[in-house]
Scaffold this motif. Structure first.
Motif, PDB file in Angstrom:
ATOM      1  N   SER A 175      -5.973  -2.024  -2.283  1.00 12.04           N
ATOM      2  CA  SER A 175      -5.706  -0.792  -3.037  1.00 12.04           C
ATOM      3  C   SER A 175      -5.669  -1.102  -4.527  1.00 12.04           C
ATOM      4  N   ARG A 216      -7.127   3.629  -1.773  1.00 13.56           N
ATOM      5  CA  ARG A 216      -7.208   2.615  -0.711  1.00 13.56           C
ATOM      6  C   ARG A 216      -8.671   2.439  -0.343  1.00 13.56           C
ATOM      7  N   LEU A 252       0.848  -1.195   0.000  1.00 12.18           N
ATOM      8  CA  LEU A 252       0.000   0.000   0.000  1.00 12.18           C
ATOM      9  C   LEU A 252       0.878   1.236   0.000  1.00 12.18           C
ATOM     10  N   PRO A 312      -1.903   6.553  -0.290  1.00 14.18           N
ATOM     11  CA  PRO A 312      -3.087   6.706  -1.149  1.00 14.18           C
ATOM     12  C   PRO A 312      -3.495   8.163  -1.295  1.00 14.18           C
TER      13      PRO A 312
END
Length: 227
Positions: free
Chosen positions: A182, A150, A89, A92
């Motif tokens: 994500s 996300r 991730l 975001p």
């Protein structure tokens, strides 16, 4: 959008889905080589006369031990790479929360103060020309294109699953637990999905519609709803 006679996957709309399609093709080629080898050996055994020369052959035992190990390595390394990419991730640009209910979805844009809505399937008599039956919703999920998104997924009652095939996203919605995933959309468009968990009588009536738009259009849409 998939067509009735389509044999392959939908066109990828995210880098993860592109990697998944490439791994699928790679695994099929490995399976094709295995099937070809087995077919060749079966044909050879049927065509040749029986012989006991290979009963205690160390070379053959070594080959049929090493070959499966090579096959496993050829499949394991790319799959581990994709699993790592799916769990990675980055920072975001937008966080979205999806909550599964019986039988609709609720969405919250956590980066905005008051931006949330429920998304119900559009009844067949209310469909507009060009909309898909059992797949269209009254409120679509609008996201900016080419931005890391996300999504935090949970459920309010029973197990659900937030699934959009063309984005390569399939994450279970579990009551009392937050799952996250994500994705990045690489092109503008409208992407359809459904709940892929058997969650009750109306399980097949929980569609998901994600609309990817340029950032300027997303900002105009969000400012209109929050004003």
């Amino acid at each position: 959008m998939a067509s009735p006679t389509q044999l392959g996957f939908q066109d990828a709309s995210s880098p993860i889905m592109e990697e998944l399609i490439e791994f699928h093709d790679h695994a099929l080629m490995v399976a094709l080589m295995i099937c070809s080898l087995v077919l060749y050996l079966l044909t050879l055994m049927l065509m040749e006369k029986l012989s006991s020369n290979t009963v205690d052959a160390q070379e053959i035992e070594l080959i049929w031990t090493i070959l499966p190990a090579i096959v496993l390595i050829l499949l394991a390394l790319p799959s581990l790479q994709i699993l790592y990419m799916m769990d990675e991730l980055d920072e975001p640009d937008l966080t979205l929360k999806a909550i599964g209910h019986q039988w609709y979805w609720s969405y919250e844009y956590t980066d905005f103060k008051d931006l949330s809505f429920d998304s119900y399937m559009t009844p067949t008599p209310d469909l507009l020309p060009g909309h898909f039956r059992l797949l269209e919703v009254d409120h679509r999920v609008i996201i900016p294109m080419e931005s890391p998104i996300r999504i935090i997924i949970t459920a309010d009652d029973v197990l659900h699953s937030w699934t959009v095939p063309t984005l390569g996203v399939k994450t279970d919605a579990i009551p009392g637990r937050l799952n996250q995933t994500s994705f990045i959309t690489t092109r503008p468009g409208i992407f359809y999905g459904q709940c892929s968990e058997i969650c009750g009588a109306n399980h097949s009536f929980m569609p998901i519609v994600v609309e990817s738009t340029p950032l300027i259009h997303f900002e105009a849409w969000s400012s209109l709803l929050t004003s």
